[in-house]
Design an enzyme around this catalytic site. Structure first.
Site, PDB file in Angstrom:
ATOM      1  CG  ASP A  93      -0.171   0.091   2.541  1.00 24.74           C
ATOM      2  OD1 ASP A  93      -0.714   0.676   3.510  1.00 24.74           O
ATOM      3  OD2 ASP A  93       0.972  -0.406   2.604  1.00 24.74           O
ATOM      4  CG  ASP A 108       4.071   0.231   1.412  1.00 28.48           C
ATOM      5  OD1 ASP A 108       4.057   1.155   2.228  1.00 28.48           O
ATOM      6  OD2 ASP A 108       3.344  -0.765   1.492  1.00 28.48           O
ATOM      7  CB  VAL A 159       4.630  -4.485   3.015  1.00 27.57           C
ATOM      8  CG1 VAL A 159       5.770  -5.491   3.090  1.00 27.57           C
ATOM      9  CG2 VAL A 159       4.350  -4.112   1.559  1.00 27.57           C
ATOM     10  CG  HIS A 180       7.613   0.057   9.642  1.00 26.26           C
ATOM     11  ND1 HIS A 180       8.056  -0.139  10.946  1.00 26.26           N
ATOM     12  CD2 HIS A 180       7.099   1.307   9.622  1.00 26.26           C
ATOM     13  CE1 HIS A 180       7.807   0.949  11.668  1.00 26.26           C
ATOM     14  NE2 HIS A 180       7.240   1.835  10.899  1.00 26.26           N
ATOM     15  CG  ASP A 181       6.000  -1.798   4.330  1.00 29.14           C
ATOM     16  OD1 ASP A 181       5.391  -0.916   3.703  1.00 29.14           O
ATOM     17  OD2 ASP A 181       5.598  -2.281   5.405  1.00 29.14           O
TER      18      ASP A 181
HETATM   19  O1  RIB Z   1       2.846   0.099  10.708  1.00 34.10           O
HETATM   20  C1  RIB Z   1       3.709   0.133   9.613  1.00 34.10           C
HETATM   21  C2  RIB Z   1       2.988  -0.233   8.351  1.00 34.10           C
HETATM   22  O2  RIB Z   1       1.918   0.680   8.126  1.00 34.10           O
HETATM   23  C3  RIB Z   1       3.862  -0.143   7.081  1.00 34.10           C
HETATM   24  O3  RIB Z   1       3.452  -1.132   6.177  1.00 34.10           O
HETATM   25  C4  RIB Z   1       3.539   1.212   6.539  1.00 34.10           C
HETATM   26  O4  RIB Z   1       3.686   1.274   5.115  1.00 34.10           O
HETATM   27  C5  RIB Z   1       2.100   1.343   6.882  1.00 34.10           C
HETATM   28  O5  RIB Z   1       1.366   0.670   5.887  1.00 34.10           O
HETATM   29 CA    CA Z   2       2.880  -0.559   3.908  1.00 34.83          CA
END
Ligand code: RIB
Ligand code: CA
Length: 346
Positions: free
Chosen positions: A12, A17, A131, A269-270
């Site tokens: 997303d 991402d 993700v 994160h992703d």
């Molecule tokens: O909490 C982190 C996630 O939320 C990641 O995937 C970021 O892109 C958002 O989608």
């Molecule tokens: Ca994401």
């Protein structure tokens, strides 16, 4: 040579991402069969446009499929949560990635149909890397339950064992569509969950972002820009990524300590989920335990609970591993190595 890992990336975009997409498309170890897009960080038209901009920017031939526009059911309950997407004061994504508008389109097939058809036709050798919110995956399972026996593994960025971000108990991806997350987590499909507890251990610093920029390739420069956007965005984010650390001095009761992270770094994160698929050793602590998702509304709505105490006492076979730590140095080096490239694998 070791066979490439076949993956479908569900995302997303989203700043992190976007870096995850670059890491996946530059990896010689991954065969990205397709990218499916879901409503999440932004409404689907925007997450789809951002995905197509990334495909165009990288010159990739990987097909992109538009997925679900809304979560399964959660926003039917008005008092449950504000309208998605929940854009925070200093959000670390922005509506559109700062790339030229896409002049390419998505495939005509809906992402959910693509997932069902591809998995059912496969030899059971495809890993789903998620993700974003799990709406597409859950919808595919509901449409064709037999895909559960065809998914090799689900590697999913989401949840928080102690850490949280979108509420006092939950992480965004699983909070944004709790029922979808529960449908996926309740399946016996082997899963590796990368929650905030792990992704916050693999941050990129402002200095590392500047080093990335000096690499000079289009991907490295863009990733550096996104990393800086994230560092700035998280500094004063009103729905802050408060982190908790369970500090346990032997002989004392563990204390749950709220601390603000260093403000000169940010998690991607992703990208850690993709990095794990490339080299699992980037995750340094994996706990075998099932997870459940709270769908009971209220303060715990959307919370992932990792059953580290095996409270379920074997009432169900353990099919999940939850990452609780990561090697930040290895993660950043993987970014440097892959983003130094200029031509995607496909
Ligand atoms: O909490 C982190 C996630 O939320 C990641 O995937 C970021 O892109 C958002 O989608
Ligand atoms: Ca994401």
């Amino acid at each position: 040579m070791e066979d490439k890992k076949k993956i479908i990336l569900d995302c997303d975009p989203g700043s992190d991402d976007a870096i995850a997409i670059m890491l996946a498309l530059f990896s010689e170890k991954l065969d990205v069969l397709g990218i499916t897009v879901v409503n999440g960080n932004r409404i689907l038209p925007k997450t789809l446009e951002n995905t197509l901009r990334m495909k165009q920017f990288l010159g990739s031939s990987v097909p992109v499929y538009a997925g679900c526009v809304e979560p399964l059911v959660c926003n039917l309950i008005p008092e449950r949560k504000p309208e998605l997407p929940r854009v925070t004061k200093n959000d670390c994504h922005g509506d559109y990635l700062k790339l030229p508008e896409a002049t390419i389109g998505a495939e005509h097939q809906h992402a959910v149909n693509y997932l069902v058809d591809t998995l059912m036709e496969s030899d059971g050798d495809i890993t789903l890397v998620t993700v974003g919110p799990l709406t597409n995956i859950a919808m595919a399972i509901r449409m064709e339950p037999r895909i559960v026996g065809k998914i090799k593994e689900i590697v999913s960025m989401g949840g928080g064992h102690i850490a949280c971000n979108i509420s006092s108990s939950a992480e965004f991806n699983y909070w944004a569509d709790p029922e979808a997350a529960k449908i996926v987590m309740d399946t016996p499909v082997p899963k590796v969950i990368l929650p905030l507890d792990a992704t916050w251990k693999a941050c990129i610093s402002y200095d590392e972002a500047k080093e990335l920029e000096r690499i000079g390739t289009p991907a490295a420069k863009f990733a550096a820009e996104l990393a800086k956007l994230r560092i700035e965005g998280l500094k004063v984010n009103d729905v802050s990524e408060h982190n908790f650390e369970l500090r346990h001095t032997p002989g004392t009761v563990a204390e749950k300590v709220l601390y603000r992270y260093d403000t000169d770094r940010a998690p991607i994160h992703d990208a850690l989920a993709v990095a794990y698929c490339i080299d699992p050793s980037v995750v340094t602590e994996l706990v075998d335990c099932n997870v459940d998702i709270d769908i009971s509304l209220g303060l715990c709505d959307g919370r992932m609970v990792a059953d580290v105490h095996n409270t379920l006492k074997g009432s169900a076979p353990v099919t999940a591993k939850v990452a609780l730590n990561a090697d930040s140095g290895k993660f950043v080096q993987m970014l440097f190595e892959h983003l130094s490239k200029t031509v995607p694998v496909k």
